[in-house]
Motif scaffolding. Structure first.
Motif, PDB file in Angstrom:
ATOM      1  N   ASP B  38      41.298  40.945  41.461  1.00 55.59           N
ATOM      2  CA  ASP B  38      42.569  40.808  42.152  1.00 55.59           C
ATOM      3  C   ASP B  38      42.293  40.207  43.533  1.00 55.59           C
ATOM      4  O   ASP B  38      41.881  40.896  44.456  1.00 55.59           O
ATOM      5  N   ALA B  39      42.511  38.899  43.655  1.00 47.73           N
ATOM      6  CA  ALA B  39      42.227  38.222  44.920  1.00 47.73           C
ATOM      7  C   ALA B  39      43.498  38.015  45.742  1.00 47.73           C
ATOM      8  O   ALA B  39      43.471  37.344  46.769  1.00 47.73           O
ATOM      9  N   ASP B  40      44.599  38.578  45.256  1.00 46.81           N
ATOM     10  CA  ASP B  40      45.864  38.442  45.966  1.00 46.81           C
ATOM     11  C   ASP B  40      46.051  39.637  46.894  1.00 46.81           C
ATOM     12  O   ASP B  40      46.047  40.781  46.411  1.00 46.81           O
ATOM     13  N   PRO B  41      46.222  39.406  48.204  1.00 48.26           N
ATOM     14  CA  PRO B  41      46.405  40.539  49.128  1.00 48.26           C
ATOM     15  C   PRO B  41      47.603  41.425  48.767  1.00 48.26           C
ATOM     16  O   PRO B  41      47.659  42.582  49.167  1.00 48.26           O
ATOM     17  N   GLN B  42      48.550  40.889  47.996  1.00 50.39           N
ATOM     18  CA  GLN B  42      49.686  41.722  47.573  1.00 50.39           C
ATOM     19  C   GLN B  42      49.252  42.807  46.594  1.00 50.39           C
ATOM     20  O   GLN B  42      49.961  43.782  46.392  1.00 50.39           O
ATOM     21  N   GLY B  43      48.095  42.622  45.971  1.00 47.03           N
ATOM     22  CA  GLY B  43      47.508  43.635  45.098  1.00 47.03           C
ATOM     23  C   GLY B  43      48.317  43.965  43.862  1.00 47.03           C
ATOM     24  O   GLY B  43      48.256  45.092  43.348  1.00 47.03           O
ATOM     25  N   SER B  44      49.054  43.012  43.342  1.00 44.90           N
ATOM     26  CA  SER B  44      49.921  43.293  42.189  1.00 44.90           C
ATOM     27  C   SER B  44      49.119  43.658  40.942  1.00 44.90           C
ATOM     28  O   SER B  44      49.524  44.545  40.181  1.00 44.90           O
ATOM     29  N   ALA B  45      47.995  42.986  40.732  1.00 41.88           N
ATOM     30  CA  ALA B  45      47.180  43.295  39.543  1.00 41.88           C
ATOM     31  C   ALA B  45      46.630  44.718  39.633  1.00 41.88           C
ATOM     32  O   ALA B  45      46.634  45.459  38.648  1.00 41.88           O
ATOM     33  N   SER B  46      46.179  45.096  40.832  1.00 37.58           N
ATOM     34  CA  SER B  46      45.638  46.450  41.018  1.00 37.58           C
ATOM     35  C   SER B  46      46.731  47.487  40.783  1.00 37.58           C
ATOM     36  O   SER B  46      46.509  48.519  40.143  1.00 37.58           O
ATOM     37  N   GLN B  47      47.915  47.176  41.303  1.00 36.42           N
ATOM     38  CA  GLN B  47      49.019  48.122  41.142  1.00 36.42           C
ATOM     39  C   GLN B  47      49.393  48.269  39.667  1.00 36.42           C
ATOM     40  O   GLN B  47      49.686  49.348  39.178  1.00 36.42           O
ATOM     41  N   ALA B  64      39.731  44.837  43.389  1.00 38.37           N
ATOM     42  CA  ALA B  64      40.380  44.023  44.427  1.00 38.37           C
ATOM     43  C   ALA B  64      39.290  43.469  45.330  1.00 38.37           C
ATOM     44  O   ALA B  64      38.372  44.190  45.715  1.00 38.37           O
ATOM     45  N   VAL B  65      39.376  42.189  45.622  1.00 38.85           N
ATOM     46  CA  VAL B  65      38.368  41.551  46.467  1.00 38.85           C
ATOM     47  C   VAL B  65      39.044  40.877  47.648  1.00 38.85           C
ATOM     48  O   VAL B  65      39.964  40.082  47.472  1.00 38.85           O
ATOM     49  N   ALA B  66      38.595  41.232  48.830  1.00 38.89           N
ATOM     50  CA  ALA B  66      39.168  40.594  50.016  1.00 38.89           C
ATOM     51  C   ALA B  66      38.135  39.701  50.700  1.00 38.89           C
ATOM     52  O   ALA B  66      38.469  38.812  51.445  1.00 38.89           O
ATOM     53  N   GLY B  67      36.873  39.959  50.394  1.00 37.28           N
ATOM     54  CA  GLY B  67      35.812  39.203  51.078  1.00 37.28           C
ATOM     55  C   GLY B  67      35.434  37.936  50.327  1.00 37.28           C
ATOM     56  O   GLY B  67      36.297  37.227  49.823  1.00 37.28           O
ATOM     57  N   SER B  68      34.143  37.686  50.259  1.00 35.59           N
ATOM     58  CA  SER B  68      33.656  36.458  49.636  1.00 35.59           C
ATOM     59  C   SER B  68      33.831  36.521  48.121  1.00 35.59           C
ATOM     60  O   SER B  68      33.112  37.234  47.416  1.00 35.59           O
ATOM     61  N   LEU B  69      34.779  35.747  47.653  1.00 34.12           N
ATOM     62  CA  LEU B  69      35.129  35.779  46.239  1.00 34.12           C
ATOM     63  C   LEU B  69      33.994  35.273  45.351  1.00 34.12           C
ATOM     64  O   LEU B  69      33.676  35.884  44.325  1.00 34.12           O
ATOM     65  N   SER B  70      33.373  34.174  45.768  1.00 34.81           N
ATOM     66  CA  SER B  70      32.318  33.610  44.909  1.00 34.81           C
ATOM     67  C   SER B  70      31.142  34.583  44.795  1.00 34.81           C
ATOM     68  O   SER B  70      30.551  34.732  43.730  1.00 34.81           O
ATOM     69  N   ARG B  71      30.856  35.293  45.910  1.00 38.95           N
ATOM     70  CA  ARG B  71      29.752  36.255  45.864  1.00 38.95           C
ATOM     71  C   ARG B  71      30.084  37.387  44.896  1.00 38.95           C
ATOM     72  O   ARG B  71      29.274  37.781  44.060  1.00 38.95           O
ATOM     73  N   GLU B  72      31.328  37.895  44.987  1.00 35.29           N
ATOM     74  CA  GLU B  72      31.730  39.017  44.131  1.00 35.29           C
ATOM     75  C   GLU B  72      31.767  38.609  42.662  1.00 35.29           C
ATOM     76  O   GLU B  72      31.306  39.345  41.803  1.00 35.29           O
TER      77      GLU B  72
END
Lengths: 63, 212
Positions: B38-47, B64-72
């Motif tokens: 879930d790379a969307d700050p709205q967090g809809s997938a997590s919810q 949920a990922v807020a940092g470096s997406l490619s690393r995660e």
């Protein structure tokens, strides 16, 4: 149906064209830059509400 | 074998990115271990996943990922067979670009409306830019919320041909069951007969993208 397809496709082509335009626009010349700055320094004219425009034409007063 | 990574992206909001993410991931989870990022700050997938009933957990792992997406994404590539990234509805943040750099394929849901179609032109450009860092990136448009009896919906195919990105043969129809699934925190696969037609179209999309 054909008309819809044509309109949609024309919109896509137009959107592509619009997107490419900023990249193709010439860079501002040094002479133009100070003028642009001066314009931005000017305080913008106050926006006055024209009350007559808010009314229905039949009720405009005085006229 | 490293995971196949799918990014679901469109800079326009409301195109059904999360709905597609969650149902695709549920379908992929029936084929192999699946992770939703879930790379969307709205967090809809997590919810969505949090709403799942205790007795029937959402079938894929959701992080949920807020940092470096490619690393995660890179970190989980070896642990999963499929990774689906739900991107935020913007091109201004770096998240979408990073998702496309990390992905094997980006799916761009497009609604059958003129404004949505025309706005997707920007996504095509973003894909082109992402290919500078990920030259193997594949991309497909996917018609979402298609109304079969609507002339505009039927006209979309022809207009999609104007894009440099190919559209998937299979599309997602407009169905209330997708909204019900979100409300219950499940996928259309969990809704028995009610969800069957929707599950069949998600399966068709999965088969198509896995064969490409």
């Amino acid at each position: 149906m054909k008309k819809l397809e044509t309109k949609l496709a024309a919109g896509v082509r137009q959107a592509k064209k619009t997107q490419e335009q900023p990249a193709m626009a010439p860079a501002s010349t040094p002479a133009a830059a100070p003028q642009a700055k001066r314009q931005s320094d000017q305080p913008s004219a106050p926006v006055r509400d024209d009350t007559r425009q808010n009314l229905h034409p039949e009720r405009v007063w005085p006229d | 074998m490293p995971a196949q990574v799918f990014a679901i992206a469109n800079q326009k909001g409301g195109t059904g990115k999360t709905t597609l993410t969650m149902n695709l991931a549920a379908g992929l989870a029936r084929r192999g271990r699946t992770l939703v990022v879930d790379a969307d700050p709205q967090g809809s997938a997590s919810q969505w996943a949090r709403l799942a009933p205790d007795e029937r957990a959402y079938p894929a792992t959701v992080i949920a990922v807020a940092g470096s997406l490619s690393r995660e994404v890179g970190r989980f590539r070896q642990d999963y067979q499929y990774i689906v990234v739900d991107c935020p509805p913007t091109l201004e943040s770096d998240a979408v670009r990073l998702a496309m750099v990390a992905a094997d394929r980006v799916l761009i849901p497009v609604l059958p409306s003129p404004m949505d179609l025309w706005a997707s032109v920007r996504m095509a450009k973003a894909v082109e830019n992402a290919r500078q860092d990920n030259r193997n990136l594949q991309a497909n448009l996917i018609l979402n919320q298609l109304e079969v009896r609507n002339a505009l919906s039927r006209s979309m195919r022809q207009a999609l041909a104007e894009f440099d990105i190919p559209a998937l043969r299979n599309a997602v129809q407009r169905r209330a069951i997708y909204r019900n699934a979100a409300l219950e925190g499940v996928s259309v696969y969990d809704l028995a007969n009610r969800g069957k037609p929707a599950a069949a179209e998600i399966d068709a999309i999965i088969e198509e993208i896995l064969e490409l």
